[in-house]
Design an enzyme around this catalytic site. Structure first.
Site, PDB file in Angstrom:
ATOM      1  CG  HIS A  63       5.738  -1.629   6.118  1.00 21.06           C
ATOM      2  ND1 HIS A  63       5.021  -1.531   4.952  1.00 21.06           N
ATOM      3  CD2 HIS A  63       6.543  -2.713   5.981  1.00 21.06           C
ATOM      4  CE1 HIS A  63       5.371  -2.514   4.138  1.00 21.06           C
ATOM      5  NE2 HIS A  63       6.283  -3.247   4.742  1.00 21.06           N
ATOM      6  CB  SER A  64       8.253  -0.107   3.410  1.00 24.29           C
ATOM      7  OG  SER A  64       8.892  -0.091   2.167  1.00 24.29           O
ATOM      8  CG  MET A  65       8.218   6.082   1.994  1.00 28.75           C
ATOM      9  SD  MET A  65       7.038   6.714   0.776  1.00 28.75           S
ATOM     10  CE  MET A  65       5.510   6.624   1.721  1.00 28.75           C
TER      11      MET A  65
END
Length: 351
Positions: free
Chosen positions: A126-128
């Site tokens: 997720h994301s980073m």
């Protein structure tokens, strides 16, 4: 509180909760600790020990609790390991003088899977965590069979003209931090800590705030402090251009699923941080290789706030791309299978 019962496997420690230990059934969820040179990487494991391995990587300033609501809705035959990345959650902070960078996190992923004795596995990021997952998948393509990016494009390109300025900013932030006397973290009541997290992440639901605080806070004198390292707030000094991102993206051999929220990262970051042309070029790169890109109704934390929206997509992808080679259909949208790498073709042919 965790009871000191350890199951040792190549120095990885698994701890069961009191409630889980009271059952005669093997616990479905356990706490784990993986040694690294500066301390430990902590996390949680779900599912059968010898299930299909899936590594879950959280986003910036979050922790592995971000997967608490999603994983229980995914296929039960998998072994899901969600970790707190260095400087996050309950994991050790990096040593003094060491910066937090994407390549360092990729090296940590290699340490983690080596400790788990995984040679081939799936990554959900997720994301980073998605950016770390994509970079790892490009550098170690033989190890990753499927890559699932949750509200992430897999890369965070920087305009070439801006790279020197960003690098200097990150270095200056670290150097100024080191010149200060040891900075004490601010102490909060639980309620005030929850308010601060909610203010910084307004899209988080009330339930999600409390879920992340389970590992995001530690009790200190007079109250609670956030467990994450203050240095994760500094600018990441290791930057790559769009052209470099696209080249690295082309090295990924895994099947890829990108799940974007229609009110997620791309809709909220603004062109000054993430120019739309960067996103469109990266998404086009996935399309060109017949990977899957799906947009759902939701925000940046849709997988945590509304896991029922994301879980069917991830589950179908795992079953069709990892468990078999059949083509899935997501509510009428047929997903094409990317051309397998040569080695996979040989295996399918029995060579």
């Amino acid at each position: 509180m965790f009871v000191n019962l350890f199951f040792t496997f190549r120095d990885i420690k698994y701890r069961s909760t009191v409630a889980e230990m009271s059952s005669t059934v093997k616990p479905e969820v356990s706490e784990l600790s993986i040694p690294v040179p500066w301390g430990e990487i902590r996390g949680r494991a779900w599912g059968p020990e010898h299930g299909r391995p899936v590594l879950c990587l959280h986003g910036w300033a979050d922790n592995c609790g971000t997967f608490n609501t999603l994983i229980p809705l995914l296929p039960k035959e998998c072994r899901y390991v969600a970790v707190d990345l260095a400087g996050h959650g309950l994991s050790s902070h990096r040593p003094a003088g060491v910066l937090y960078t994407f390549p360092a996190n990729v090296a940590d992923v290699r340490r983690i899977v080596d400790g788990l004795q995984w040679t081939t596995f799936t990554i959900i990021g997720h994301s980073m965590g998605g950016n770390i997952a994509a970079l790892f998948s490009a550098l170690y393509p033989e190890m990753v069979d499927a890559l699932i990016l949750l509200d992430a494009y897999g890369f965070l390109p920087t305009d070439q003209k801006e790279i020197p300025k960003v690098m200097r900013q990150g270095m200056d932030e670290m150097l100024q931090y080191e010149k200060k006397a040891e900075e004490k973290k601010r102490v909060y009541t639980y309620e005030k800590a929850a308010e601060r997290l909610k203010a910084a992440n307004p899209t988080l639901s009330e339930r999600s705030v409390h879920t992340l605080l389970e590992r995001g806070l530690v009790q200190g004198e007079g109250g609670f402090v956030f467990s994450r390292d203050l240095r994760i707030n500094f600018k990441n000094i290791v930057r790559i251009s769009l052209e470099q991102s696209l080249e690295i993206q082309s090295r990924i051999q895994a099947f890829v699923l990108v799940v974007l929220g229609d009110k997620g990262f791309g809709a909220t970051t603004g062109p000054e941080l993430y120019p739309r042309r960067f996103a469109s070029k990266l998404l086009q790169g996935y399309h060109d290789r017949n990977h899957t890109v799906v947009t759902v109704a939701g925000d940046h934390h849709v997988h945590l706030n509304d896991p029922e929206v994301v879980a069917p997509l991830v589950s179908d992808f795992l079953r069709t791309k990892v468990f078999s080679q059949h083509l899935p259909a997501y509510r009428g949208v047929v997903i094409a299978t990317p051309t397998p790498p040569l080695e996979r073709q040989r295996q399918e042919l029995g060579g």
